[in-house]
Design a protein around this motif. Structure first.
Motif, PDB file in Angstrom:
ATOM      1  N   TYR A  10     -14.337   7.987 -32.439  1.00  0.00           N
ATOM      2  CA  TYR A  10     -13.492   7.767 -31.259  1.00  0.00           C
ATOM      3  C   TYR A  10     -13.549   6.320 -30.777  1.00  0.00           C
ATOM      4  O   TYR A  10     -12.856   5.955 -29.825  1.00  0.00           O
ATOM      5  CB  TYR A  10     -13.952   8.717 -30.143  1.00  0.00           C
ATOM      6  CG  TYR A  10     -12.959   8.901 -29.021  1.00  0.00           C
ATOM      7  CD1 TYR A  10     -11.814   9.684 -29.187  1.00  0.00           C
ATOM      8  CD2 TYR A  10     -13.166   8.309 -27.776  1.00  0.00           C
ATOM      9  CE1 TYR A  10     -10.913   9.882 -28.152  1.00  0.00           C
ATOM     10  CE2 TYR A  10     -12.267   8.492 -26.734  1.00  0.00           C
ATOM     11  CZ  TYR A  10     -11.141   9.275 -26.930  1.00  0.00           C
ATOM     12  OH  TYR A  10     -10.239   9.463 -25.898  1.00  0.00           O
ATOM     13  N   SER A  11     -14.345   5.496 -31.443  1.00  0.00           N
ATOM     14  CA  SER A  11     -14.531   4.106 -31.009  1.00  0.00           C
ATOM     15  C   SER A  11     -13.199   3.381 -30.872  1.00  0.00           C
ATOM     16  O   SER A  11     -12.363   3.424 -31.770  1.00  0.00           O
ATOM     17  CB  SER A  11     -15.407   3.368 -32.026  1.00  0.00           C
ATOM     18  OG  SER A  11     -16.626   4.046 -32.216  1.00  0.00           O
ATOM     19  N   GLY A  12     -13.020   2.712 -29.721  1.00  0.00           N
ATOM     20  CA  GLY A  12     -11.782   2.004 -29.430  1.00  0.00           C
ATOM     21  C   GLY A  12     -10.910   2.726 -28.426  1.00  0.00           C
ATOM     22  O   GLY A  12     -10.078   2.114 -27.760  1.00  0.00           O
ATOM     23  N   GLU A  13     -11.106   4.040 -28.308  1.00  0.00           N
ATOM     24  CA  GLU A  13     -10.253   4.857 -27.438  1.00  0.00           C
ATOM     25  C   GLU A  13     -10.980   5.313 -26.172  1.00  0.00           C
ATOM     26  O   GLU A  13     -10.479   6.176 -25.435  1.00  0.00           O
ATOM     27  CB  GLU A  13      -9.748   6.072 -28.216  1.00  0.00           C
ATOM     28  CG  GLU A  13      -8.992   5.714 -29.485  1.00  0.00           C
ATOM     29  CD  GLU A  13      -8.423   6.914 -30.224  1.00  0.00           C
ATOM     30  OE1 GLU A  13      -8.231   7.984 -29.592  1.00  0.00           O
ATOM     31  OE2 GLU A  13      -8.162   6.807 -31.431  1.00  0.00           O
ATOM     32  N   GLU A  14     -12.124   4.720 -25.882  1.00  0.00           N
ATOM     33  CA  GLU A  14     -12.992   5.208 -24.801  1.00  0.00           C
ATOM     34  C   GLU A  14     -12.327   5.263 -23.436  1.00  0.00           C
ATOM     35  O   GLU A  14     -12.618   6.159 -22.625  1.00  0.00           O
ATOM     36  CB  GLU A  14     -14.252   4.332 -24.708  1.00  0.00           C
ATOM     37  CG  GLU A  14     -15.168   4.419 -25.907  1.00  0.00           C
ATOM     38  CD  GLU A  14     -14.844   3.435 -27.012  1.00  0.00           C
ATOM     39  OE1 GLU A  14     -15.637   3.331 -27.972  1.00  0.00           O
ATOM     40  OE2 GLU A  14     -13.798   2.747 -26.915  1.00  0.00           O
ATOM     41  N   ALA A  15     -11.451   4.307 -23.140  1.00  0.00           N
ATOM     42  CA  ALA A  15     -10.824   4.269 -21.812  1.00  0.00           C
ATOM     43  C   ALA A  15      -9.929   5.470 -21.568  1.00  0.00           C
ATOM     44  O   ALA A  15      -9.690   5.853 -20.418  1.00  0.00           O
ATOM     45  CB  ALA A  15     -10.024   2.973 -21.652  1.00  0.00           C
ATOM     46  N   VAL A  16      -9.437   6.075 -22.639  1.00  0.00           N
ATOM     47  CA  VAL A  16      -8.591   7.261 -22.487  1.00  0.00           C
ATOM     48  C   VAL A  16      -9.419   8.430 -21.971  1.00  0.00           C
ATOM     49  O   VAL A  16      -9.122   9.022 -20.922  1.00  0.00           O
ATOM     50  CB  VAL A  16      -7.917   7.632 -23.828  1.00  0.00           C
ATOM     51  CG1 VAL A  16      -7.191   8.967 -23.700  1.00  0.00           C
ATOM     52  CG2 VAL A  16      -6.961   6.541 -24.261  1.00  0.00           C
ATOM     53  N   ALA A  17     -10.473   8.770 -22.710  1.00  0.00           N
ATOM     54  CA  ALA A  17     -11.299   9.918 -22.323  1.00  0.00           C
ATOM     55  C   ALA A  17     -11.948   9.721 -20.965  1.00  0.00           C
ATOM     56  O   ALA A  17     -11.949  10.622 -20.118  1.00  0.00           O
ATOM     57  CB  ALA A  17     -12.367  10.167 -23.382  1.00  0.00           C
ATOM     58  N   VAL A  18     -12.506   8.530 -20.739  1.00  0.00           N
ATOM     59  CA  VAL A  18     -13.216   8.280 -19.476  1.00  0.00           C
ATOM     60  C   VAL A  18     -12.245   8.184 -18.310  1.00  0.00           C
ATOM     61  O   VAL A  18     -12.473   8.761 -17.244  1.00  0.00           O
ATOM     62  CB  VAL A  18     -14.078   7.009 -19.585  1.00  0.00           C
ATOM     63  CG1 VAL A  18     -14.673   6.647 -18.231  1.00  0.00           C
ATOM     64  CG2 VAL A  18     -15.185   7.212 -20.616  1.00  0.00           C
ATOM     65  N   GLY A  19     -11.139   7.466 -18.492  1.00  0.00           N
ATOM     66  CA  GLY A  19     -10.161   7.351 -17.416  1.00  0.00           C
ATOM     67  C   GLY A  19      -9.640   8.697 -16.968  1.00  0.00           C
ATOM     68  O   GLY A  19      -9.485   8.962 -15.770  1.00  0.00           O
ATOM     69  N   ILE A  20      -9.401   9.582 -17.932  1.00  0.00           N
ATOM     70  CA  ILE A  20      -8.891  10.915 -17.600  1.00  0.00           C
ATOM     71  C   ILE A  20      -9.983  11.795 -17.009  1.00  0.00           C
ATOM     72  O   ILE A  20      -9.812  12.395 -15.939  1.00  0.00           O
ATOM     73  CB  ILE A  20      -8.266  11.575 -18.842  1.00  0.00           C
ATOM     74  CG1 ILE A  20      -6.926  10.905 -19.159  1.00  0.00           C
ATOM     75  CG2 ILE A  20      -8.073  13.077 -18.628  1.00  0.00           C
ATOM     76  CD1 ILE A  20      -6.243  11.426 -20.416  1.00  0.00           C
ATOM     77  N   CYS A  21     -11.116  11.899 -17.683  1.00  0.00           N
ATOM     78  CA  CYS A  21     -12.147  12.839 -17.236  1.00  0.00           C
ATOM     79  C   CYS A  21     -12.778  12.443 -15.907  1.00  0.00           C
ATOM     80  O   CYS A  21     -13.213  13.313 -15.144  1.00  0.00           O
ATOM     81  CB  CYS A  21     -13.204  13.007 -18.318  1.00  0.00           C
ATOM     82  SG  CYS A  21     -12.605  13.907 -19.766  1.00  0.00           S
ATOM     83  N   GLU A  22     -12.814  11.150 -15.601  1.00  0.00           N
ATOM     84  CA  GLU A  22     -13.330  10.722 -14.299  1.00  0.00           C
ATOM     85  C   GLU A  22     -12.361  11.054 -13.165  1.00  0.00           C
ATOM     86  O   GLU A  22     -12.731  10.969 -11.992  1.00  0.00           O
ATOM     87  CB  GLU A  22     -13.631   9.226 -14.315  1.00  0.00           C
ATOM     88  CG  GLU A  22     -14.909   8.861 -15.050  1.00  0.00           C
ATOM     89  CD  GLU A  22     -16.149   9.406 -14.365  1.00  0.00           C
ATOM     90  OE1 GLU A  22     -16.395   9.071 -13.196  1.00  0.00           O
ATOM     91  OE2 GLU A  22     -16.876  10.188 -15.008  1.00  0.00           O
TER      92      GLU A  22
END
Length: 325
Positions: free
Chosen positions: A44-56
């Motif tokens: 998933y490296s490179g896409e971290e802002a997607v998961a974190v931005g949504i889940c937060e």
């Protein structure tokens, strides 16, 4: 209700979660390269802002469904390193007692209904979860993660039709990383992906998936509206995967250039961008960030060592959770 991310603690948590995902993936990749992990995994490296931005932007009661590239979603929704690495190595203390592995991790305690190795396979599950919330009068929201390649699956169009007709509290989050396995998205998806959701009357948005604050702000607004019965929604998040389709996809020049990969890593990295913002805003110093990074690396190293030494499930569990009692 999910609160707005407006203070130092929240911003630092978002940074920490992104680094935790990157660190987890770095260690998972090493486990594969050293032949300690059975099967393949998808970084998933490179896409971290997607998961974190949504889940937060979600509460612990909100649900998500994940994909074959799902480690980031799991960590962002609250999964712990130790149980995650145990699962990857097939150990009994893993989230699924070592029987799910990389592509089938679920964490019900934090609303993670599970990753799915079938492309687009969780679309029906997410929509069903949203229908359950509406029928039970609950106010939780479900986010369905999937990649751009999954938009070719017919199931998505069936569930979007249902969700639109019944105004279900679901957010379809398309992680458009530019490639459907080994083929450019532009070569497999005719027309606009957003237009596909709009055809069902679903409000759709496109956002920079490398900007964690932009992702979080949009998701928070849509989630609160979904709780009020204004769903469903669709988000196309423009992002990039640094590794190949899976860990064995190493020689990638036949479908994408090294210059392209270098540009994304050096100029559009979500962690580097957010770190720079934290420092420029005076939220954290470089020394504080380095200390945080080191702490996370230590946590990961210890979790890997624990998982390597942990026990496998006993043989008598072979049909556990297969048949109903």
């Amino acid at each position: 209700m999910a609160k707005a991310k407006t203070n130092t603690e929240d911003y630092l948590r978002m940074y920490r979660q992104m680094v935790r995902i990157r660190t987890f993936e770095d260690n998972a990749n090493q486990l594969y390269l050293s032949a300690k992990m059975p099967g393949l995994t998808h970084m998933y490296s490179g896409e971290e802002a997607v998961a974190v931005g949504i889940c937060e932007a979600l509460t612990d009661d909100d649900r998500i469904t994940s994909t074959h590239r799902g480690h980031g979603h799991c960590v962002a929704k609250g999964a712990e390193f130790r149980e995650m690495f145990c699962e990857l190595l097939g150990k009994a203390e893993g989230y699924c007692r070592g029987k799910g592995g990389s592509m089938h991790i679920a964490d019900q305690n934090h609303g993670n209904l599970g990753a799915n190795a079938i492309v687009g396979g969780s679309m029906g599950i997410a929509t069903g979860s949203a229908l359950r919330a509406k029928l039970q009068g609950k106010d939780d929201v479900t986010v369905c993660f999937f990649g751009d390649g999954a938009t070719a699956q017919g199931l998505w169009y069936e569930v979007m039709n249902m969700a639109a007709l019944w105004k279900l509290p679901v957010i379809y989050a398309c992680e458009n990383n530019g490639y459907s396995e080994y083929t450019k998205t532009d070569e497999i998806a005719a027309g606009s992906i957003m237009a596909r959701a709009e055809a069902f009357g679903i409000e759709s948005h496109q956002v920079d998936g490398q900007d964690v604050l932009a992702v979080n702000d949009l998701t928070r607004k849509l989630a609160e509206r979904a709780r009020k019965g204004e769903g469903p929604f669709f988000i196309e998040l423009m992002t990039y995967r640094y590794h190949g389709h899976h860990v064995g996809d190493i020689n990638r020049e036949y479908y994408r250039s090294k210059d392209e990969e270098k540009d994304w890593k050096e100029n559009r990295d979500p962690i580097i961008r957010f770190r720079g913002w934290l420092v420029s805003e005076g939220i954290a110093s470089e020394d504080e960030i380095e200390a945080m990074n080191a702490e996370i690396e230590t946590d990961a190293t210890e979790a890997v060592a624990y998982a390597e030494a942990a026990a496998y499930p006993p043989a008598e569990e072979v049909d556990m959770h297969v048949y109903a009692d």
